[in-house]
Design an enzyme around this catalytic site. Structure first.
Site, PDB file in Angstrom:
ATOM      1  N   ILE A   7       5.717  -9.717   0.140  1.00  0.00           N
ATOM      2  CA  ILE A   7       7.119  -9.516  -0.264  1.00  0.00           C
ATOM      3  C   ILE A   7       8.023  -9.306   0.950  1.00  0.00           C
ATOM      4  CG2 ILE A   7       7.057  -7.004  -0.661  1.00  0.00           C
ATOM      5  CD1 ILE A   7       8.816  -9.640  -2.868  1.00  0.00           C
ATOM      6  N   SER A  30       2.805  -1.743  10.065  1.00  0.00           N
ATOM      7  CA  SER A  30       1.932  -2.384   9.092  1.00  0.00           C
ATOM      8  C   SER A  30       0.502  -2.359   9.600  1.00  0.00           C
ATOM      9  CB  SER A  30       2.380  -3.837   8.865  1.00  0.00           C
ATOM     10  OG  SER A  30       1.768  -4.381   7.724  1.00  0.00           O
ATOM     11  N   LYS A  62      10.393  -2.176  -5.526  1.00  0.00           N
ATOM     12  CA  LYS A  62       9.968  -1.775  -6.863  1.00  0.00           C
ATOM     13  C   LYS A  62       8.456  -1.930  -6.984  1.00  0.00           C
ATOM     14  CE  LYS A  62       8.556  -5.763  -8.408  1.00  0.00           C
ATOM     15  NZ  LYS A  62       7.353  -6.111  -9.163  1.00  0.00           N
ATOM     16  N   ASP A 107       3.561  -5.079 -13.069  1.00  0.00           N
ATOM     17  CA  ASP A 107       4.233  -5.355 -11.790  1.00  0.00           C
ATOM     18  C   ASP A 107       5.333  -6.401 -11.984  1.00  0.00           C
ATOM     19  OD1 ASP A 107       4.274  -5.074  -8.696  1.00  0.00           O
ATOM     20  OD2 ASP A 107       4.215  -7.220  -9.089  1.00  0.00           O
TER      21      ASP A 107
END
Lengths: 307, 307
Positions: free
Chosen positions: A13, A35, A89, A167
């Site tokens: 994403i 990350s 989200k 999701d």
């Protein structure tokens, strides 16, 4: 002056949406990332939020793009360090996590943004404006897609807290809670759980608004071929059809003209507005409905799912 | 002048606790009841909330004592009719229901009270006061009882929304969220689901406060013999032991003197205070943690449960 932002979690994403949206925005300047896997050119990439915050790089804001199970701890650290935080989200793996972050951001005076990207789909604002003056008779949410196509090999999504078919389903709920004028309550539900997974592959929910207007929702991750991301709302003035994930809008049989798709661009513009106004936007109603679905639904075991 | 109250749902908890507490209170006068089954002497008993509200009997407040799955619809009607409402725990079968009632009560200016009776156990106020000045190191919640003894033949408790072992477990969480000074977040959990039931018979939860202090919780409905309703909290100043459902308190090895048990009496006194002050008390944090437990936990199937 641009808001100096770091991205945490360089997964699908982040690469598909966040990094391009930040690069295209005049409001933001990407200054770092963190990350465990993945990288992005032009900025230092740390392994953890701790290393990022300890690096001495001047950062105003952090976008949390990692899987939801890891979001709370990183957001907690970022808010405590005085950073503004955008949460992909769902805003957390649990509601109490979100509540804790909201209270902390209030105490520290930082901006917290529970970002629901689907609410920036082209047809949502018009749909919301049209429905705002109307009483709904009923509504139907149909969100069916192919998990292999949209979540190839993503294991976190099948873990507890990964939400399974919710999701994508939570995107539908984020639109429904935005456009349907009344508060929505869940009455009943059924979840289909693959024998080898800890999250549902399909769900059917019965919801109502506060006047009892029925709202059905069906989420399914086993749809090959054409994908369905549609919301239909019946009113006394005719039917509203918000389809293709919010990118097509037809009202009482008439196709509405819409701007081109710019979900993440508009979402980041809203984040910039919030930061500059010193405000937060922390609506948790879509995640609340998902938690309610787990709490209130009957679960059935279904065929094992192999990636 | 006494608050004229009606009780809806004449089941075990109404007869064991609500009706005696109302009878003993100078703040309330029981004027009617509604229940599909059961009766109580001295007042008219209607079959439904609709018949009760249409009866013309002057009622100021309604206590909702039916199973949680039926609570929302009755509460919605009572609030819309301008009545003050007390909700037995849990305040609803879902969080969105509770949220809807809270908003409606705000709009109508009526009192809404999400009543957590265990918070009125004799030792809770002292435990809360002592912990308020301290940082906790860790905590342990052990809530184990015999479902056959406390919920004989109650089928609703095993249905979705009935909460299973979280029906007593939410009492522990209502105390823990009251006495532990920081906000509590759920990290992980495991639920044991009997093969023939839709709700858990046992649960293990891992929680933390906002500083990461670990809080473990174990709920089990299969405990015969002595029952366990205990919360232990370790601090730098010693251990707090709130045991026997909150009726015994020991701090740093020293037994504290406590008033006699009067949970429901004190709870109704608080309801009267709220009604007279025109205020509401709608904390949903225990139910939020339970919803999070369903959302975030791994489920395991276990032996069928026969009443």
């Amino acid at each position: 002056m641009a808001i100096r932002i770091a991205v945490v979690g360089l997964g699908k994403i982040a690469h598909d949406q966040h990094l391009p949206a930040i690069a295209a925005s005049r409001d933001f300047e990407l200054v770092a990332a963190a990350s465990l896997e993945g990288t992005t050119p032009g900025v230092p990439v740390f392994r953890t939020i701790d290393e990022l915050l300890a690096s001495g790089i001047a950062i105003d804001a952090v976008a949390m793009c990692q899987p939801p199970q890891a979001r709370y701890e990183a957001a907690l650290k970022a808010i405590r360090a005085g950073k503004h935080v955008l949460l992909e989200k769902p805003p957390g793996a649990t509601l109490a996590e979100c509540e804790g972050l909201v209270r902390l951001a209030e105490d520290t005076g930082t901006t917290l943004f529970a970002a629901w990207h689907s609410r920036y789909a082209p047809g949502v604002a018009q749909a919301k404006a049209w429905l705002a003056e109307r009483k709904i008779v009923s509504a139907e949410i149909v969100w069916k897609e192919d998990v292999r196509r949209w979540h190839p090999g993503q294991q976190w999504i099948w873990q507890p807290g990964g939400l399974g078919v919710f999701d994508p389903g939570i995107n539908a709920l984020s639109i429904a809670t935005a456009i349907i004028p009344q508060h929505i309550v869940l009455l009943d539900g059924e979840l289909e759980m693959p024998a080898n997974r800890a999250a549902p592959i399909a769900a059917r929910l019965q919801l109502v608004d506060m006047d009892g207007a029925p709202i059905s929702a069906v989420f399914d991750w086993r749809q090959t071929g054409p994908q369905s991301w549609d919301i239909f709302v019946d009113t006394a003035d005719g039917r509203l059809e918000l389809t293709q994930g919010g990118s097509k809008l037809r009202i009482a049989g008439e196709e509405r003209a819409l701007a081109p798709e710019a979900e993440y661009g508009d979402m980041y513009a809203h984040f910039a507005d919030l930061v500059r106004a010193g405000e937060s936007d922390t609506d948790r109603s879509p995640l609340r409905l998902v938690a309610d679905a787990f709490l209130r639904s009957r679960q059935h075991q279904t065929d094992a799912f192999i990636d």
